[in-house]
Each structure stands twice: as structure tokens, then as C-alpha cells.
Design a protein around this motif. Structure first.
Motif, short mmCIF file in Angstrom:
data_model
loop_
_atom_site.label_atom_id
_atom_site.label_comp_id
_atom_site.label_asym_id
_atom_site.label_seq_id
_atom_site.Cartn_x
_atom_site.Cartn_y
_atom_site.Cartn_z
N HIS A 69 -9.80 6.69 -5.64
CA HIS A 69 -10.64 6.23 -4.62
C HIS A 69 -11.19 6.84 -3.73
O HIS A 69 -11.52 8.18 -2.84
CB HIS A 69 -11.34 5.01 -4.90
N ALA A 70 -10.01 6.14 -2.91
CA ALA A 70 -8.86 6.91 -1.70
C ALA A 70 -9.10 8.41 -1.26
O ALA A 70 -9.92 9.12 -0.06
CB ALA A 70 -8.16 6.33 -1.16
N GLU B 110 -6.29 3.48 -9.28
CA GLU B 110 -7.14 3.43 -9.05
C GLU B 110 -7.59 3.29 -8.07
O GLU B 110 -8.59 4.46 -7.81
CB GLU B 110 -7.97 1.83 -10.04
N MET B 111 -7.99 2.62 -6.36
CA MET B 111 -7.90 2.46 -5.77
C MET B 111 -7.23 4.22 -4.82
O MET B 111 -7.98 4.49 -4.08
CB MET B 111 -7.17 1.54 -4.98
N ASP C 18 -2.46 0.42 -5.90
CA ASP C 18 -2.62 1.30 -7.33
C ASP C 18 -3.30 2.35 -7.50
O ASP C 18 -3.94 2.77 -6.52
CB ASP C 18 -2.85 0.22 -7.44
N HIS D 242 -2.41 5.81 1.32
CA HIS D 242 -2.30 4.75 1.33
C HIS D 242 -3.12 4.10 -0.01
O HIS D 242 -4.62 3.97 0.47
CB HIS D 242 -1.76 4.51 2.44
N MET E 249 0.80 -1.77 -0.10
CA MET E 249 0.01 -0.17 0.08
C MET E 249 1.03 1.50 -0.58
O MET E 249 0.83 2.40 1.21
CB MET E 249 -0.95 0.16 1.32
#
Lengths: 260, 95
Positions: free
Chosen positions: B37-38, B33-34, B31, B28, B6
Motif C-alpha cells: 500500500h505504502a 501488505e502495508m 508488514d 517504512h 515499522m
């Protein structure tokens, strides 16, 4: 009372029941997600789950307020959300299932979001203007819930051996609660015929397609549909709902009418 | 969760059309895409954003604080680089 009046009465009661059960779905699921607050694996996901929970609470509030208005007995959103008994709640059983590990929470949310995404998009063309308006707002929110949970499903399924195994277990545990999503009872049937409701049974193929596409990418499989649990819509719940309600209702039961 | 699984990402948010992306903080994520989102979930909860950039923190090349004097001290004496150094003739009026 004339026949027309009576039919309006009945259809109002049906509409009340239809809106109320939708509100219950969102309230109970939101309460479940809220249990992650401060407990999620990372700060980022803690906020992500809380954000989803808050979207659901917003949808529940709009639905409860509308249900109260349709019922016309002066009950507001708080009274409907907090001051009913367990058997009066008509939420789908999947919404009250425990958070379990992160895989269970993600699969539960993924199953429901895939369903609600189709559901709200269709509801946008409801003859009931209020439901159509709630749907227009909700579908944007749910599209993100589906996107977010899909990305997690892919990463957990196609992640480590442990994450994969936990996902398989979660899918197995929750599959039996998915049959209820597509059931049509008398209330849903009447709402469907009057152009207000969504044909839930017709969403099944779309749901399966959405879910299977993601699961395939995640190197997972949708378990075979075996015996399906049902009963939420008639107030027959799993043992979990009472415990949720005791926490959820505590403040309003202790201090009726309490406001922020 | 390990730093390798992460990694850290820097988040840049553009609040409105016509503004530039500004550094909002870091998150953290596994990747890209995440990370988006985060970033969305952590930094745009109150309508702050129209657009998000995320970039791996390790991809940012930063100046070394040790070089501070070499890098930035020489400009301190060059006051003629500031517009206020110049007197504007009255005939020019307001600029």
C-alpha cells in the motif's frame, strides 16, 4: 407550461439536489482528510491520506460540474463548492466530524468507504449516464480506500492495547453518524423510482456485513446502534461545518473567481 | 515509530509490460501488505506503475564496498569482453 414540462422541471431540481448532496459529501470529507497533509504519523500515510482526499476531490468536481449543468443557471463547480452558505450544504454529518486521532480518521473513512463502495457499484447501473460514468471511475478508487482503511482497522484493533482502546473509542464516537447513511428522503425516493438513484436503505445489510467481517478480524465489535444523529441532508449540521467552510471558502470569498 | 515496528522495505516498480522491475526507493511499513500500500501511495501517484515488488531491506544481500577492488577491478582490463573489441569483417555487414 404543460404538465410534462413541469414534471421535467421538478425532476431536474430533484436530480440537482441529489447530485449536489453527493458532491458535498465528497468535498467535505476531502477537506477533512486534507487537514492531515504534513501532519500524518508517517510520510507514507501522509501520502496515502492525501491520495484518498484527491480521489474524493476528483469525484466532487465531477459531481459539482454535473450538478451545475443540471441546474442550468450557469453556476460552475467552484461556485457550487465555495460560494454557498452553511445551511445550503447537504453533506452527511459523518463527513464533517473532526479528524480526532488517527483511529478516528481511519474509522470514519472505513465506515464511509464501506458504504460508498456498495453505493458506487450500484450507481454504475443508473439510468443517468453521467452518474453511471462517474460511478464507474469512483468505484475503482473507493475499493482501494476500503482496502487500505480495512488493513489499518485490522492492525490497530489487533495491535497494542492502546491502539485497540483508541479504536473502540472511535467506533463508539462515530457509530451514531452511520444511521444517516441509509436514510431515504423525498429526493432520494424520487431518484430511486426514476431509476437514477441508489436505494441507500438497501445497502445497510451489505455495509454491516463488510464492516463486521473486518472488525471481527480486528478483534473489535460494531457498537450497538443507539440514537442516531441526522440532519445533514436538510442543512442542519454539527458545529464543525462552519469552521471547515471558513477555511475552505476563504480564497474564493476574498478573491471571487480566483483561478490557479 | 520504532524500526522494529515499522521496518524498511525496498520498492521495485515495473512501469510497462515487457520492462523489468526497477528500484524506485524505499518505504517504512509494518508488514508486507502495508508495504505494498505504502509503495503504491508513495511511488505510483503519476501512473508510473503496472506492478510492484516490495522486499524487506534486511533481506537484501549486498556486496561490501571494501571488496570493491576484488569484485570489480579485474574486469576493467578485459576489454575483449566488450563487443566493440572485435572488428567485424566487411562481408558481415551490419549486425
Amino acid at each position: 407550461m404543460s404538465g410534462t414540462c413541469e414534471s421535467i422541471m421538478t425532476s431536474n431540481q430533484t436530480l440537482f439536489s441529489y447530485v449536489l448532496r453527493l458532491a458535498d459529501d465528497h468535498l467535505i470529507l476531502s477537506q477533512r482528510l486534507g487537514e492531515w497533509c504534513g501532519e500524518a504519523p508517517t510520510l507514507e500515510e501522509d501520502l496515502a491520506l492525501a491520495n484518498i482526499a484527491l480521489d474524493l476531490i476528483g469525484q466532487a468536481r465531477a459531481l459539482y460540474a454535473y450538478a451545475g449543468q443540471v441546474e442550468g443557471r450557469g453556476r460552475d463547480e467552484d461556485q457550487l463548492a465555495f460560494m454557498r452558505y452553511e445551511r445550503d450544504y447537504q453533506n452527511l454529518l459523518i463527513t464533517e466530524q473532526p479528524n480526532g486521532d488517527f483511529a478516528h480518521t481511519i474509522v470514519r473513512q472505513f465506515f464511509i468507504s464501506a458504504y460508498m463502495d456498495s453505493f458506487w457499484r450500484r450507481m454504475e447501473s443508473s439510468k443517468d449516464e453521467m452518474l453511471a460514468a462517474i460511478a464507474a471511475k469512483a468505484s475503482k478508487e473507493v475499493t482501494y480506500h476500503l482496502r487500505h482503511t480495512s488493513e489499518w482497522v485490522i492492525r490497530l484493533g489487533d495491535g497494542t492495547r492502546e491502539s485497540h482502546e483508541r479504536m473502540v473509542e472511535a467506533l463508539d464516537d462515530l457509530m451514531m453518524f452511520t444511521g444517516e447513511l441509509f436514510e431515504i428522503d423525498a429526493v432520494a425516493q424520487e431518484m430511486l423510482q426514476s431509476g437514477v438513484g441508489v436505494d441507500a436503505s438497501d445497502l445497510k445489510a451489505e455495509w454491516q456485513h463488510t464492516v463486521q467481517t473486518i472488525l471481527q478480524e480486528a478483534t473489535l465489535e460494531l457498537p450497538k446502534a443507539g440514537h442516531m444523529q441526522t440532519g445533514g441532508r436538510t442543512g442542519r449540521h454539527s458545529e464543525h461545518l462552519g469552521h471547515i467552510l471558513s477555511e475552505l471558502q476563504y480564497m474564493q470569498r476574498s478573491f471571487p473567481g480566483l483561478t490557479w | 515509530m520504532s524500526e522494529a515496528a515499522m521496518p524498511l522495505w525496498e520498492v521495485f516498480i515495473r512501469a510497462r509490460n515487457g520492462l523489468s522491475h526497477k528500484h524506485a526507493g524505499s518505504i517504512h511499513a509494518a508488514d508486507a501488505e502495508m508495504a505494498l500500500h505504502a509503495a503504491r501511495d508513495v511511488y505510483t501517484r503519476r501512473g508510473e506503475g503496472q506492478s510492484i515488488w516490495v522486499v524487506r531491506s534486511s533481506d537484501i544481500v549486498a556486496s561490501d564496498p571494501v571488496d570493491k577492488d576484488m569484485m570489480f577491478e579485474p574486469t576493467a582490463s578485459k576489454i575483449y569482453r566488450h563487443p566493440t573489441f572485435y572488428e567485424i569483417p566487411d562481408d558481415v555487414g551490419n549486425m
